[in-house]
Design an enzyme around this catalytic site. Sequence first.
Site, short mmCIF file in Angstrom:
data_model
loop_
_atom_site.label_atom_id
_atom_site.label_comp_id
_atom_site.label_asym_id
_atom_site.label_seq_id
_atom_site.Cartn_x
_atom_site.Cartn_y
_atom_site.Cartn_z
N ILE A 75 0.82 -1.21 0.00
CA ILE A 75 0.00 0.00 0.00
C ILE A 75 0.86 1.26 0.00
O ILE A 75 1.96 1.28 0.56
CB ILE A 75 -0.96 0.01 1.22
CG1 ILE A 75 -2.06 1.07 1.03
CG2 ILE A 75 -0.19 0.21 2.53
CD1 ILE A 75 -3.25 0.86 1.97
N THR A 76 0.36 2.29 -0.67
CA THR A 76 1.04 3.58 -0.65
C THR A 76 0.01 4.69 -0.82
O THR A 76 -1.18 4.44 -0.99
CB THR A 76 2.12 3.65 -1.75
OG1 THR A 76 2.96 4.79 -1.49
CG2 THR A 76 1.51 3.78 -3.14
N TRP A 77 0.51 5.91 -0.74
CA TRP A 77 -0.35 7.10 -0.86
C TRP A 77 0.07 7.87 -2.08
O TRP A 77 1.26 7.95 -2.41
CB TRP A 77 -0.19 7.97 0.39
CG TRP A 77 -0.92 9.28 0.35
CD1 TRP A 77 -2.19 9.54 0.76
CD2 TRP A 77 -0.39 10.54 -0.11
NE1 TRP A 77 -2.51 10.86 0.57
CE2 TRP A 77 -1.42 11.50 0.04
CE3 TRP A 77 0.83 10.95 -0.65
CZ2 TRP A 77 -1.25 12.84 -0.33
CZ3 TRP A 77 1.00 12.27 -1.02
CH2 TRP A 77 -0.04 13.20 -0.84
N ALA A 141 9.01 6.20 -4.91
CA ALA A 141 8.54 4.81 -4.84
C ALA A 141 8.28 4.28 -6.25
O ALA A 141 7.97 5.04 -7.18
CB ALA A 141 7.26 4.73 -4.01
N GLY A 154 4.19 2.61 -12.30
CA GLY A 154 5.51 3.21 -12.44
C GLY A 154 6.06 3.80 -11.16
O GLY A 154 6.30 3.08 -10.20
N PHE A 155 6.21 5.13 -11.12
CA PHE A 155 6.93 5.75 -10.00
C PHE A 155 6.18 6.95 -9.44
O PHE A 155 5.30 7.53 -10.10
CB PHE A 155 8.34 6.18 -10.44
CG PHE A 155 8.38 7.20 -11.55
CD1 PHE A 155 8.25 8.56 -11.29
CD2 PHE A 155 8.55 6.80 -12.87
CE1 PHE A 155 8.29 9.50 -12.31
CE2 PHE A 155 8.59 7.74 -13.91
CZ PHE A 155 8.47 9.09 -13.62
N ALA A 156 6.54 7.32 -8.22
CA ALA A 156 5.99 8.50 -7.57
C ALA A 156 7.12 9.19 -6.81
O ALA A 156 7.73 8.59 -5.92
CB ALA A 156 4.86 8.13 -6.62
N CYS A 172 4.57 0.92 1.56
CA CYS A 172 5.19 -0.18 0.81
C CYS A 172 5.54 -1.36 1.71
O CYS A 172 6.35 -2.21 1.33
CB CYS A 172 6.44 0.31 0.05
SG CYS A 172 6.09 1.68 -1.07
#
Length: 214
Positions: A75-77, A141, A154-156, A172
Site C-alpha cells: 500500500i502507498t499514498w 517509490a 511506475g513511479f511517484a 510499501c
Amino acid sequence: MLDILDVGTAPTYVPYLDGWALQRRIHADVVEHARPDTLLLLEHEAVYTAGKRTEAHERPVDGTPVIDVDRGGKITWHGPGQLVGYPIVRLAEPIDVVAHVRRLERLLIDALQQHGVDGYQVAGRSGVWVRRPLSEDKVAAIGVRVEKGVTMHGFAINCDNSLAGFRGIIPCGITDAGVTTVSEVIGADTSPTDLIGTVSAVFRAEFAREAVPA
C-alpha cells in the site's frame, strides 16, 4: 521513441481512476503497435492504492478510501505535491521486470541529482533512497505491472507533498525506514512542476539512445 504526456499537475489533479483508465487505453495501443512507448506525468487527487501483496492489517482504518490495483507491491499514498509517472513501454525479450525497476530507479536518481538530491538504490528494496540524519528514507517509490510485454504503473516522487498521508499506513510494507520529500532533503520548496522538465529530459534521452542502432 518515447511520447511524453503531461496529463495534469497543480492546480489540475487527476482522479486516480481516471489516470488508471488512461493507462489501460494507452497500454492497449502500445501492445497493438498503434502508438509508441509513452510516459504519463501527473499529480493525483489524494488516494491510497493497494498492490497485490497488501495485507488486511496494512490498510488505513480512518475511513480513507483504498483502491485495489493490479501492480506489485503493497500500500502507498498518492496526492498533490507528488509527481507520478507511468512509463507504458515495451520490454525486450526475455522479460525482466526487476531490470525494468532498476532502470527506473537509475533514471530517477539521475533526474533528482540535478535538483540536489543524492539518491541511491538499496539492494532488495525498490525505489530511490536518501540518507537522512537519523534514518534512511525513501524519496521516490516504484511499483509496476507487465502485461503482454508492456509495462503499466511506475513511479511517484515526493516533491513538496505533505507526509501526513503516510502516517496511517506502513508505506510499501517497510517498517524500518521512513519517507521524505525533495523539498525536505534540499531545504527548498520543489514542486512536481519543477521536476517535470528534468524527468522528461532524462527519460527522453534514455529512450533515444535505446532507439539508435548498434
